[in-house]
Write an enzyme that holds these catalytic residues in place. Structure first.
Site, mmCIF file in Angstrom:
data_model
loop_
_atom_site.group_PDB
_atom_site.id
_atom_site.type_symbol
_atom_site.label_atom_id
_atom_site.label_comp_id
_atom_site.label_asym_id
_atom_site.label_seq_id
_atom_site.Cartn_x
_atom_site.Cartn_y
_atom_site.Cartn_z
ATOM 1 N N GLU A 73 -1.967 3.560 -13.858
ATOM 2 C CA GLU A 73 -2.683 4.486 -14.742
ATOM 3 C C GLU A 73 -3.951 5.025 -14.077
ATOM 4 O O GLU A 73 -4.408 6.108 -14.416
ATOM 5 C CB GLU A 73 -3.095 3.777 -16.053
ATOM 6 C CG GLU A 73 -2.213 2.644 -16.428
ATOM 7 C CD GLU A 73 -1.390 2.863 -17.683
ATOM 8 O OE1 GLU A 73 -0.516 2.049 -17.923
ATOM 9 O OE2 GLU A 73 -1.598 3.832 -18.408
ATOM 10 N N PRO B 14 0.813 -1.230 0.000
ATOM 11 C CA PRO B 14 0.000 0.000 0.000
ATOM 12 C C PRO B 14 0.839 1.269 0.000
ATOM 13 O O PRO B 14 0.459 2.273 -0.611
ATOM 14 C CB PRO B 14 -0.810 -0.110 1.302
ATOM 15 C CG PRO B 14 -0.806 -1.558 1.646
ATOM 16 C CD PRO B 14 0.480 -2.120 1.127
#
Lengths: 764, 327, 157
Positions: free
Chosen positions: A731, A658
């Site tokens: 992205e 994370p």
């Protein structure tokens, strides 16, 4: 490059080392001390320096190149022109399409854009090459150019039938709808602008070529070099230990690479060629300029009845780039009637290329602006209208989502942002001279999947080594692959060494389209499982093993030690076991390709994108999702827009790390802020040339432009998207940021800006 | 970059002599000169490095004014406590210019010699026509990309914008340039392009900037520099204003006002019409906004830079009103 | 043009070079001395990747001639860690994940060290402004601010 995890952040505990833990970047220490050697920083004996000379017209022919002065300049070794450079063969494209059997010359005689490479100078020193390049005199026969999409000569372009998506009767449903909106949305040429300029060092030894080059795809680039120079694929070695940012622009071998490798071959010396920052604006393509019209027909409750979408993007005179503009339009909202079509228009530009979320990024700007416009027309909260039209399945593929935590993203983001406190009317929130606006938009990106390969070794000292020719340009590949191997084998991540960025290692496909993590964690997991099975097998079956007498079915490996599942019997380290059975290593190659794959299949898989797995394959449609909530402050006198608050909730499935995923998300959001407010290639229409080709005039955000950004992970493991449950990260973050900002600007000012970037003159 | 020889000046006199040689240029911070040499715009035969000269970097501030040595670094002047308190507009103009690194290199004298950012001026390989570079060759900017070009002080020969911040503040407060013994107002030091845009400064060969001097005043003490740009930082101004104000004893009536514009003109632009219109008036928003429109009297746009004509008066008005608020 | 002798004091080490006067400090570091930690991003003073310290102040090596730096004390990223011990700013960058691709990072760190030393790290807003001369295209800015804030607090305590 080899990266040892054990040099990682001392503050990281054991918890951080597990897959899913917040382990600090294992390649970090090399980067923060300056020890990390990027590709063109290799120190080689006899290195010569090449500098490119570029066309100053946008269309026409090179009449003559006068190299006399340049050749006579101090230190000059050679001047390459189309007439003097060695002839190469045309290479296949990235689909592996067999190329036409014709020569390839990376220096142009026929000019199709301003900034095209026409010559190159090689000299003993960089300074000499730069000075001599300025002495090369090129004369041209100029012809009229097509400047951009708005050029009268550009025409309507070429229909791309493969982009057509239609169901129902969209025009009729639109005509019948009680509420209708129609608007055009434009995005300009944008540039990846990685901080590390493109360049390479090329060295020939006989018919073996080594290329040190920042690369998002070592094997794909090696294939291109091999085909250009007609040498076996195995003879080309690409080395790319660190990559100073790519954002899509460093996936393919480009003409400047062919020039440098040709010069090295002709000269018999290693040659270094690095583009100037100015050259990076024309040496390869940025994001194509796009135009979209979005029409939505809806009922008075804001329920969408029809979407008709038409898109156009620029491509070059002799290349083809399709920026899929209907990609988000066709899946974000449920609609019974839909039509999307797309054309491409040839203009005198370098062929555009991939830039962070190609297709989805501009597509989202269209549909996510349009639905916001609809919200105001029908008087419904912009968040509420998105929920009303929520697509419960893929409206285009008509398949179930593998996972779609978008509703959760809207909820978490809205809660954290305080969306409920929003005053609905435009221009209704202010702080002194600052008009305040709150905007929301969603984003998505398909889960691109492919087959991967990795080698995992368990070494005599009990450490684990991972090898792959994939790369780390900041996504955290070194780190998450160490975590994957560590967790799979059962050792601390500190004891894993990851080697990437050398095409001699196990092959890897392109690191683009946010596929790397899913592909490579799957491959490493498979190879590591196989290595673990071998280890346990040895421990059980080898007569010299302390476990031999135990007659166990299986053993447990954890924290680098082997024991029985019940905890009885011996407990030895991996190193001790390997010593006892007389092995100095265990090695396993894992690949996720179908079992009957041929060598040709494998070559194709790693050197082309032809074997990528469709994201709608089988029963599911696989996407990552996000929702951005953004506050802007617009100075009512000056028109300046500043982003003051961002809360984004994102569904990338399971996160392998994370800490690093959050960084990448934020990076995407920040690039989106630049796209929304600053970034635009500005054309001199008389010369067909982008004049702001530098980092003082092509504005990217500075630190001062960026507020603190809060990101929230709402993903859940998605078993249909990857072996270990992750979806895409890199992205996703940028998709939807620009429309969220445009929507916030509308809320602040009452002005709808449909042409990016939203600069001050559009608001005063 | 074309080759050149390098000479390190050991005294101001030596620098003066060396600078008078044909093809010689003085090198201070290098942030303009080395940049332009790489662009192929500056092609010196000799660079005379003056950065090692002693004693030219003093910053002296008193009630009467400030004298700043030519080699004082922009960053040091910006952070100087007395400059901050007595000349806030000077400090603010400086710290909002360029980046911290560049401000640590660039000198006050060198900053006055900063050249335009006109993309046509900066790219001789692609744009041969530039009257500033090659007199008589034409102007590539007119008819081209003009978003950053000047709307004030332009001519048919040149519309290049003067990009500096400091000099904008200097002209507002009647600063002078010391060229050795010669003194000249900063306002006169910068030349309008007219028919000779290649000549930007009233400096003769062999002259060296040694200091700038800013007279102290109540208006300088209550002053500000407001810079508006696309990006929050590290960018040249779309429009900026250096403003200083002095009130009568009532705290509302304007006794003295100084206004200069940046980012919109071919040189640092003193807006005397605004000053005259507001002197003796009571500060109030409407009066200020109306008077600020005089800042762009005579402005001529070239299409994409039209917004500057709208923007500049608003920047002026905001800066004046901001100073009024701190009354 | 003939080369001239240039003596450079870099990270406490003395280097003697023969250079053309036009060679920048950046190219001297990267191409002559193998000190490639200092990065070239734009070569025109527009990105900050080449930030080094000269006499303790942050400057851009791309717009500094090597010859100009003679007689000054130069510090590059390679000279920041002492005896293998990371500088607190380096450690903070690692902990806060204040970089991704790493290419702008040496310049960011050199700039951050100076930013704190100058007293320009008093608030997040001030850090953002005084770190604005170092572009980061990966978008690590919020984490860079966090790292500078953390290191500044460590120095202060």
């Amino acid at each position: 490059m080899t990266v040892h995890t054990r040099h990682g952040d001392a503050l990281d505990g054991a918890l951080a080392q597990a897959l899913g833990g917040r382990l600090s970047r294992v390649d970090g220490p090399a980067k923060i001390t300056g020890a990390a050697k990027y590709a063109v920083e290799q120190q080689l004996e006899g290195l010569a320096y090449a500098v490119l000379v570029e066309s100053t017209i946008a269309s026409g022919k090179v009449r003559a190149i006068d190299t006399v002065q340049a050749e006579a300049a101090p230190g000059v070794l050679q001047v390459l022109t189309p007439d003097t450079i060695i002839s190469l063969r045309t290479a296949s494209d990235w689909f592996g399409t067999p190329p036409p059997d014709k020569p390839y010359c990376p220096l142009a005689r026929d000019i199709t854009f301003s900034g095209q490479h026409v010559a190159a100078v090689v000299a003993e020193t960089f300074e000499q090459a730069v000075a001599a390049a300025a002495l090369v005199k090129v004369s041209y026969d100029e012809t009229p150019s097509i400047v951009d999409l708005s050029d009268g000569k550009a025409g309507d372009g070429i229909p791309i039938d493969a982009m057509t998506k239609e169901w129902g009767d969209a025009p009729a449903a639109f005509a019948a709808a009680p509420v209708r909106i129609c608007a055009a949305y434009n995005t300009p040429r944008e540039y990846q602008a990685p901080m590390e300029p493109h360049g390479l060092v090329a060295r020939w030894e006989g018919d073996h070529l080594t290329v040190w080059e920042p690369s998002q795809w070592l094997d794909g680039m090696a294939r291109t070099y091999a085909e250009w120079f007609e040498v076996p694929f195995e003879n080309v070695r690409l080395v790319s230990p660190y990559i100073g940012g790519g954002f899509g622009s460093k996936a393919l071998a480009l003409s400047h690479g062919a020039v440098a490798a040709s010069a090295a071959k002709m000269l018999g010396r290693p040659v270094k060629l690095v583009m100037t920052r100015q050259q990076t604006f024309t040496g390869y393509g940025g994001r194509a300029a796009t135009r979209q019209t979005v029409t939505i027909g809806a009922d008075r409750d804001g329920m969408i009845q029809s979407i008709v979408h038409r898109g156009v993007n620029e491509t070059s005179i002799d290349g083809m780039w399709v920026e899929p503009l209907g990609s988000v339009t066709s899946i974000m909202y449920a609609t019974p009637n839909f039509s999307s079509r797309q054309n491409v228009v040839r203009v005198n530009s370098v062929v555009p290329g991939a830039m962070r979320a190609p297709g989805e990024n501009p597509s989202a700007f269209g549909i996510e602006s349009a639905i916001d416009e609809l919200a105001y027309v029908v008087g419904i909260d912009p968040l509420e209208i998105r929920l009303r039209n929520y697509a419960e399945q893929d409206p285009h593929a008509k398949k179930a989502w593998s996972t779609r935590q978008l509703r959760e993203a809207f909820a978490a983001g809205a809660e954290r942002f305080g969306w409920a406190r929003r005053s609905p009317e435009p221009r209704s929130m202010r702080d002194g001279n600052q008009l305040i606006g709150w905007g929301v938009a969603a984003g998505t990106y398909p889960v691109r999947r492919a087959y991967g390969e990795a080698v995992v070794r368990i070494l005599a000292d009990g450490s684990v080594e991972v090898e792959s020719s994939s790369i780390d340009m900041g996504q955290g590949t070194y780190t998450i692959l160490a975590q994957t191997a560590a967790e799979t084998v059962g050792v601390p991540a500190d004891d894993v060494v990851v080697k990437l960025g050398d095409s001699r290692f196990a092959r890897a496909g392109v690191s683009g389209g946010s596929r790397l993590a899913g592909v490579m964690t799957g491959a490493v997991h498979k190879a590591a499982t196989s290595a673990l099975d071998q280890l346990v097998g040895l421990a059980i079956s080898d007569p010299r093993s302390p476990f031999h007498a135990l007659q166990a079915n299986t053993l447990v490996v954890a924290k680098g030690r082997i024991g029985s599942p019940r905890g009885d019997g011996p407990d030895v380290s991996i190193a001790e076991l390997l010593k006892s059975v007389g092995r100095d290593r265990i090695e396993a190659t894992g690949d996720t390709m179908p079992a009957n794959s041929t060598a040709e299949d494998r070559y194709k898989n790693y050197t082309t994108i032809a074997m990528a797995l469709p994201h709608t394959e089988g029963d599911y449609s696989r996407y990552s999702w996000c929702a951005h909530f953004i506050e802007v402050r617009v100075d009512e006198d000056f028109g300046t827009v500043r982003v003051s608050r961002v809360v984004s909730a994102l569904d990338s499935g399971r996160l392998y790390n994370p800490k690093l995923a959050e960084s990448q998300w934020k990076g995407g959001i920040i690039m989106g802020i630049g796209q929304a407010l600053l970034e635009e290639g500005i054309m001199d229409r008389r010369h067909g040339r982008i004049v702001n080709n530098n980092l003082a005039d092509y504005l990217v955000p500075t630190n001062a432009d960026i507020p603190d950004i809060e990101v929230i992970s709402v993903g859940i493991p998605d078993p249909h998207s990857s072996a270990l449950g992750g979806k895409g990260v890199g992205e996703l973050g940028i998709v939807g940021v620009a429309p969220a900002i445009a929507n916030a600007v509308f809320h602040a000012t009452g002005k709808r800006v449909r042409d990016l970037p939203i600069t001050l003159e559009k608001l005063i | 970059m074309r080759d050149f020889s390098y000479l390190r000046a050991t005294s101001t006199d030596a620098a003066r002599q060396a600078a008078a040689l044909p093809g010689a240029m003085l090198l201070a911070g290098g942030t303009t000169l080395i940049d332009l040499a790489k662009c192929g715009v500056a092609e010196p035969d000799t660079l005379v490095d003056i950065t090692h000269l002693k004693g030219l970097d003093r910053i002296d501030v008193s009630e009467r004014g400030a004298t700043i040595g030519a080699l004082a670094k922009m960053g040091h002047v910006a952070d100087h406590a007395d400059i901050k308190s007595r000349f806030p507009a000077i400090s603010e103009a400086l710290w909002q210019a360029a980046s911290a690194q560049i401000r640590n290199m660039a000198t006050i004298g060198g900053n006055l010699m900063q050249r335009t950012r006109c993309p046509y001026f900066r790219d001789p390989a692609n744009f041969s026509a530039c009257n500033k570079r090659v007199p008589g060759s034409g102007c590539s900017a007119i008819g081209g990309v003009t978003r950053g070009h000047a709307v004030l002080g332009t001519s048919d020969a040149c519309i290049a914008m003067y990009p500096g911040d400091l000099a904008t503040a200097l002209v507002a407060f009647d600063a002078t340039v010391h060229l050795g013994d010669r003194r000249i107002l900063v306002d006169d030091f910068f030349l309008l392009p007219g028919t000779t845009p290649d000549r930007e400064h009233a400096i003769e060969p062999g002259e060296v900037i040694t200091a700038i001097e800013i007279p102290g005043s109540a208006a300088a003490r209550r002053s500000t520099y407001l810079k508006i740009r696309d990006r929050q930082s590290y960018e040249f101004a779309a429009a900026s204003a250096a403003v200083g104000i002095e009130f009568e004893a009532d705290g509302r009536t304007i006794r003295d006002l100084r206004v200069a514009l940046g980012g919109v003109a071919t040189k640092p632009w003193r807006a005397r019409a605004v000053e005259a219109a507001l002197k003796g008036k009571v500060l109030d928003p409407e009066t200020v906004r109306a008077a600020s429109l005089l800042a762009v009297e005579g402005a001529v746009d070239h299409g994409a830079n039209h917004y500057k004509i709208e923007l500049a008066p608003r920047v002026v008005a905001r800066a004046i009103l901001k100073l009024g608020e701190t009354a | 043009m003939t080369k001239i002798p240039v003596h450079l004091d870099i990270n406490g080490q003395h280097h003697e070079l023969q250079l053309e006067p036009r060679v920048t400090l950046l190219d001297a570091l990267r191409e002559r001395l193998g000190l490639t930690g200092t990065k070239k991003g734009c070569d025109h003073g527009q990105c900050g990747a080449c930030t080094v310290h000269i006499d303790g102040e942050r400057v851009l090596a791309c717009l500094t001639l090597a010859a100009q730096a003679e007689g000054r004390s130069i510090t590059t990223i390679e000279g920041l860690a002492r005896e293998g011990e990371l500088h607190p700013v380096q450690a903070a960058f690692l902990e806060q994940d204040a970089f991704q691709c790493g290419y702008c990072t040496p310049g960011q760190i050199m700039s951050a060290v100076a930013c704190i030393r100058e007293g320009h790290a008093g608030s997040d807003e001030e850090i953002r402004e005084y770190m604005a001369g170092n572009l980061c295209r990966c978008g690590a800015y919020p984490h860079i601010v966090a790292a500078v804030r953390q290191a500044a607090q460590e120095f202060a305590s």
